[in-house]
Design a protein around this motif. Structure first.
Motif, PDB file in Angstrom:
ATOM      1  N   GLU A  51      -2.492   1.738  -4.774  1.00  0.00           N
ATOM      2  CA  GLU A  51      -1.783   2.970  -5.105  1.00  0.00           C
ATOM      3  C   GLU A  51      -2.678   4.166  -4.793  1.00  0.00           C
ATOM      4  O   GLU A  51      -3.746   4.330  -5.376  1.00  0.00           O
ATOM      5  CB  GLU A  51      -1.405   2.983  -6.587  1.00  0.00           C
ATOM      6  CG  GLU A  51      -0.746   4.263  -7.068  1.00  0.00           C
ATOM      7  CD  GLU A  51       0.460   4.652  -6.232  1.00  0.00           C
ATOM      8  OE1 GLU A  51       0.398   5.718  -5.568  1.00  0.00           O
ATOM      9  OE2 GLU A  51       1.465   3.911  -6.247  1.00  0.00           O
ATOM     10  N   ALA A  52      -2.237   4.995  -3.850  1.00  0.00           N
ATOM     11  CA  ALA A  52      -3.048   6.119  -3.393  1.00  0.00           C
ATOM     12  C   ALA A  52      -2.326   7.452  -3.551  1.00  0.00           C
ATOM     13  O   ALA A  52      -2.584   8.393  -2.792  1.00  0.00           O
ATOM     14  CB  ALA A  52      -3.459   5.913  -1.934  1.00  0.00           C
ATOM     15  N   TYR A  99       0.852  -1.195   0.000  1.00  0.00           N
ATOM     16  CA  TYR A  99       0.000   0.000   0.000  1.00  0.00           C
ATOM     17  C   TYR A  99       0.882   1.237   0.000  1.00  0.00           C
ATOM     18  O   TYR A  99       1.651   1.466   0.932  1.00  0.00           O
ATOM     19  CB  TYR A  99      -0.911  -0.050   1.232  1.00  0.00           C
ATOM     20  CG  TYR A  99      -1.769   1.161   1.494  1.00  0.00           C
ATOM     21  CD1 TYR A  99      -2.059   2.121   0.522  1.00  0.00           C
ATOM     22  CD2 TYR A  99      -2.327   1.345   2.762  1.00  0.00           C
ATOM     23  CE1 TYR A  99      -2.859   3.217   0.794  1.00  0.00           C
ATOM     24  CE2 TYR A  99      -3.138   2.437   3.049  1.00  0.00           C
ATOM     25  CZ  TYR A  99      -3.394   3.368   2.058  1.00  0.00           C
ATOM     26  OH  TYR A  99      -4.187   4.449   2.343  1.00  0.00           O
ATOM     27  N   ASN A 100       0.737   2.036  -1.049  1.00  0.00           N
ATOM     28  CA  ASN A 100       1.522   3.255  -1.199  1.00  0.00           C
ATOM     29  C   ASN A 100       0.629   4.474  -1.028  1.00  0.00           C
ATOM     30  O   ASN A 100      -0.304   4.689  -1.803  1.00  0.00           O
ATOM     31  CB  ASN A 100       2.166   3.293  -2.591  1.00  0.00           C
ATOM     32  CG  ASN A 100       3.126   4.463  -2.741  1.00  0.00           C
ATOM     33  OD1 ASN A 100       3.962   4.702  -1.871  1.00  0.00           O
ATOM     34  ND2 ASN A 100       3.026   5.193  -3.848  1.00  0.00           N
ATOM     35  N   VAL A 101       0.895   5.262   0.012  1.00  0.00           N
ATOM     36  CA  VAL A 101       0.131   6.490   0.249  1.00  0.00           C
ATOM     37  C   VAL A 101       1.094   7.569   0.740  1.00  0.00           C
ATOM     38  O   VAL A 101       1.144   7.910   1.922  1.00  0.00           O
ATOM     39  CB  VAL A 101      -1.053   6.236   1.225  1.00  0.00           C
ATOM     40  CG1 VAL A 101      -0.574   5.662   2.549  1.00  0.00           C
ATOM     41  CG2 VAL A 101      -1.913   7.475   1.407  1.00  0.00           C
ATOM     42  N   ASP A 106       7.408   7.406  -0.925  1.00  0.00           N
ATOM     43  CA  ASP A 106       6.712   7.034  -2.155  1.00  0.00           C
ATOM     44  C   ASP A 106       7.350   5.777  -2.733  1.00  0.00           C
ATOM     45  O   ASP A 106       8.523   5.781  -3.109  1.00  0.00           O
ATOM     46  CB  ASP A 106       6.806   8.184  -3.167  1.00  0.00           C
ATOM     47  CG  ASP A 106       6.019   7.928  -4.436  1.00  0.00           C
ATOM     48  OD1 ASP A 106       5.223   6.968  -4.477  1.00  0.00           O
ATOM     49  OD2 ASP A 106       6.195   8.708  -5.398  1.00  0.00           O
ATOM     50  N   MET A 107       6.581   4.694  -2.791  1.00  0.00           N
ATOM     51  CA  MET A 107       7.067   3.444  -3.378  1.00  0.00           C
ATOM     52  C   MET A 107       6.934   3.533  -4.896  1.00  0.00           C
ATOM     53  O   MET A 107       5.823   3.599  -5.429  1.00  0.00           O
ATOM     54  CB  MET A 107       6.287   2.254  -2.829  1.00  0.00           C
ATOM     55  CG  MET A 107       6.789   0.915  -3.323  1.00  0.00           C
ATOM     56  SD  MET A 107       6.093  -0.451  -2.364  1.00  0.00           S
ATOM     57  CE  MET A 107       4.335  -0.187  -2.609  1.00  0.00           C
ATOM     58  N   SER A 160      -6.903   0.977  -6.843  1.00  0.00           N
ATOM     59  CA  SER A 160      -6.865   2.407  -6.558  1.00  0.00           C
ATOM     60  C   SER A 160      -7.054   2.611  -5.062  1.00  0.00           C
ATOM     61  O   SER A 160      -7.845   1.925  -4.421  1.00  0.00           O
ATOM     62  CB  SER A 160      -7.970   3.128  -7.318  1.00  0.00           C
ATOM     63  OG  SER A 160      -8.020   4.492  -6.928  1.00  0.00           O
ATOM     64  N   GLY A 161      -6.349   3.581  -4.516  1.00  0.00           N
ATOM     65  CA  GLY A 161      -6.579   3.997  -3.152  1.00  0.00           C
ATOM     66  C   GLY A 161      -7.037   5.438  -3.108  1.00  0.00           C
ATOM     67  O   GLY A 161      -6.936   6.104  -2.080  1.00  0.00           O
TER      68      GLY A 161
END
Length: 293
Positions: free
Chosen positions: A162-163, A133-135, A142-143, A186-187
Motif C-alpha cells: 500500500e503506497a 500493489y496500490n500506488v 486506487d484499490m 508499506s510502499g
C-alpha cells in the motif's frame, strides 16, 4: 511470509540505456551483505515501463540467479493488460522467483470489480504467490480496502503493498483483520516505521537502495515493537524518505547511486537525469543519513 526491508531495486543502465549486468550483480551482493530482507526486481522503481518483455525477464532471472537462494526475490510483473501480466508472472515463476509484485493497471483506470477480476485471473493462471500493489499517485486508480479484503480470499494472493502514503489507509487495512498469513507492506518510506509498529509486516522501499543496512535495522526494530529504537534509526533517514522524491522516482535515487559509485548514469526516455537544481537537496539528504558521495 517475507518480513522486513524489501528493496525496490533500481535497474542499472549505461548512458545509452543498456542494462549494466555487472552493476546489477554487485547491487544484489551488496544488499545481501547489508541485511536487506528481500529484493523486488523490475518493479516500477526498476523502470519496468521502459524494459521490453525479454529484458524484463532477463533482469529478474539475473537477480534470481545471483541471489541463489540467499535472499527472496520478488518479480515485478504488473501491466495494464491482464494477459501481459499473466505472461510476465508465468515466466517469472518458471525462472525461480519467490513471488510476484503486481501493480494495479495504469491509465485504463478499471473500477474496483475490474481490479478484483484482474488479480483473480492472474492468481488462477499462475501458481506463484502474488502481492498486489496500490500506488494511486502513479497509476490513476486506487484499490480500496474492501477490494483488498476480497482479494485476500483468493488462493495465491498473499499480500498487498500500500503506497497511498496515508495513515488512515494503513489503519483501514489493519482493521480488516486479514489474518497472520496475509502480508501488509508499506510502499511509502515516510510512513513505514509507524505502519510496521501498528501491524504491517515490512516496507518495500526506495530508501533501501541507498541505505540498506539502516532500513533493515529500522524495520527489524519496528517489527520487534521497539518504537524508541525504530524512531532513533528512522530519524536520519527522514530526509531521504522525502527528498528521494524531489523529482519523480527513480530519478533521484539513481542519481544518488551513481554518485555513490554503485551504478552508471543511465535512464531511458521519457525519463531524464535529475535536474541540477535538485542535486544539492539529494546530497544533503544523503549526508544527513551518513552517506558520503
Amino acid at each position: 511470509m517475507i518480513k522486513g526491508s524489501l528493496v525496490a531495486l533500481v535497474t542499472p543502465m549505461d548512458a545509452d540505456g543498456a542494462i549494466q549486468w555487472d552493476a546489477l550483480d554487485r547491487l544484489v551482493d551488496w544488499h545481501i551483505a547489508e541485511g536487506t530482507d528481500g529484493i523486488v526486481a523490475v518493479g516500477t522503481t526498476g523502470e519496468s515501463a521502459t524494459l521490453d518483455l525479454d529484458e524484463h525477464i532477463a533482469v529478474i532471472k539475473r537477480v534470481v540467479d545471483r541471489a541463489c537462494g540467499r535472499i527472496p526475490v520478488i518479480a515485478g510483473t504488473g501491466a495494464n493488460s491482464t494477459a501481459e501480466a499473466i505472461e510476465l508472472t508465468e515466466k517469472s515463476a518458471a525462472i525461480g522467483a519467490d513471488a510476484a509484485l503486481i501493480v494495479t493497471p495504469y491509465y485504463n483506470k478499471p473500477p474496483q470489480e475490474g481490479l478484483f477480476r484482474h488479480y483473480k485471473a492472474i492468481a488462477e493462471a499462475v501458481d506463484l504467490p502474488i502481492i498486489a500493489y496500490n500506488v494511486p499517485g502513479r497509476t490513476g486508480v486506487d484499490m480500496l480496502p474492501a477490494t483488498v479484503a476480497r482479494l485476500a480470499q483468493v488462493p495465491n494472493i498473499v499480500g498487498v503493498k500500500e503506497a497511498k502514503g496515508e495513515m488512515a489507509r494503513v489503519r483501514e487495512l489493519l482493521a480488516l483483520g486479514l489474518g497472520p498469513t496475509f502480508a501488509l507492506y508499506s510502499g511509502d518510506d515516510a510512513t513505514a516505521r509507524e505502519s510496521i509498529l501498528l501491524g504491517f509486516h515490512g516496507d518495500i522501499s526506495v530508501t533501501a537502495n541507498v541505505a540498506p543496512e539502516a532500513m533493515h535495522q529500522m524495520c527489524a526494530a519496528a517489527l520487534a515493537g521497539d518504537s524508541a529504537r525504530a524512531a532513533e534509526l528512522d530519524a536520519p533517514l527522514q530526509a531521504l524518505h522525502r527528498d528521494l522524491f524531489v523529482e519523480p522516482n527513480p530519478l533521484p535515487v539513481k542519481w544518488a547511486l551513481a554518485r555513490m559509485g554503485r551504478i552508471g548514469e543511465g535512464l531511458r526516455l521519457p525519463l531524464v537525469p535529475l535536474a541540477t537544481s535538485c542535486e544539492s537537496t539529494v546530497t544533503a539528504a544523503l549526508a544527513e543519513a551518513g552517506i558520503q558521495i
